[in-house]
Write an enzyme that holds these catalytic residues in place. Structure first.
Site, mmCIF file in Angstrom:
data_model
loop_
_atom_site.group_PDB
_atom_site.id
_atom_site.type_symbol
_atom_site.label_atom_id
_atom_site.label_comp_id
_atom_site.label_asym_id
_atom_site.label_seq_id
_atom_site.Cartn_x
_atom_site.Cartn_y
_atom_site.Cartn_z
ATOM 1 N N ALA A 154 0.835 -1.206 0.000
ATOM 2 C CA ALA A 154 0.000 0.000 0.000
ATOM 3 C C ALA A 154 0.868 1.254 0.000
ATOM 4 C CB ALA A 154 -0.936 -0.005 1.201
ATOM 5 N N TYR A 155 1.851 1.289 0.877
ATOM 6 C CA TYR A 155 2.728 2.453 0.976
ATOM 7 C C TYR A 155 3.517 2.629 -0.316
ATOM 8 C CZ TYR A 155 6.260 5.661 2.802
ATOM 9 O OH TYR A 155 7.093 6.742 2.999
ATOM 10 N N SER A 156 4.089 1.540 -0.829
ATOM 11 C CA SER A 156 4.871 1.616 -2.068
ATOM 12 C C SER A 156 4.013 2.108 -3.222
ATOM 13 C CB SER A 156 5.472 0.252 -2.397
ATOM 14 O OG SER A 156 6.352 -0.188 -1.379
#
Length: 248
Positions: A154-156
């Site tokens: 999600a962050y990437s």
């Protein structure tokens, strides 16, 4: 320390109550700018503004809420004048977990804050910059947006989206005296580490050839040049702050 003249400028810094955002806001104030900190944490905002003193104000806002961002922008300009500098530092990392078991609602929350929030803040600030034919925007992405960190899908993904958004907006505004760039820092020594396990933190450190995490002051130094009038040509670019980790 290099010095840049930001006198007469009004900078909005999201996520400005702590970490990278606060370090950048401090450097802007030291360079003569008026600064408005936007953050969801009201207690931290009050504390941070007291440290920055006279030229700093704050607005509590959830950047995932577009109407709240519109209101924050109006309030900020009424109190400090037109926004000429924008730094989008607000964001969350979320927990580390493989994609196939990642919590669906948490994935949506990360995208909502990191991607939609960045869009919202740019959306409200750009029209005024176009009208005045001047602005400097820096969106904070991450090395994860280039390389993709395992157990951080999600962050990437969100930070890859910030990179793409920055490139698009930079091209859209290239006919104006508005520079839109982003930075891709490796892990910095900030409170965002509190959301991660010790094992994951050590993994992140091991990926950095410098053998340490980024200092917030180092990020502030680069961004202060990016938001200065001297940065009058470069736009739609990605500036590496990975300590040698990035390979492209």
């Amino acid at each position: 320390m290099n010095s840049y003249d930001l006198s007469g400028q009004h900078a909005v810094v999201t996520g400005g109550a702590q970490g990278l955002g606060f370090a950048m806001a401090r450097r802007f104030v030291e360079s003569g700018a008026k600064v408005t900190l936007w953050d969801v944490n009201e207690a931290l905002l009050s504390e941070s503004v007291s440290v920055l003193c006279a030229n700093a104000r704050s607005v509590a806002v959830d950047i995932a809420d577009y109407s709240a961002v519109e209101a924050a922008h109006r309030e900020s300009e009424e109190r400090q004048g037109p926004v000429s500098i924008l730094v989008n530092s607000a964001g969350i990392a979320g927990p580390a977990a493989p994609l196939d078991v990642y919590d669906v609602e948490m994935f949506k929350k990360i995208i909502d804050i990191n991607v939609h929030g960045t869009f919202h803040v740019n959306r409200v600030c750009v029209p005024g910059m176009k009208e005045r034919n001047y602005g400097r925007i820096v969106n904070i992405a991450s090395i994860a947006g280039k390389e993709g960190n395992p157990n951080a899908s999600a962050y990437s993904a969100s930070k890859a989206a910030v990179i793409g958004m920055t490139k698009s907006l930079g091209k859209e505004l290239a006919g104006f005296d508005i520079a839109v760039n982003c930075i891709t820092p490796a892990t910095a020594q900030t409170r965002i580490l509190e959301q991660l396990s010790d094992e994951f933190i050590e993994y992140m450190r091991s990926k950095i050839p410098r053998g340490r995490f980024l200092k917030v002051e180092e990020a502030a130094a680069m961004v202060t040049w990016l938001v200065s009038a001297e940065n009058s040509f470069t736009t739609g670019a990605v500036f590496d702050l990975s300590g040698g980790r990035a390979t492209y």
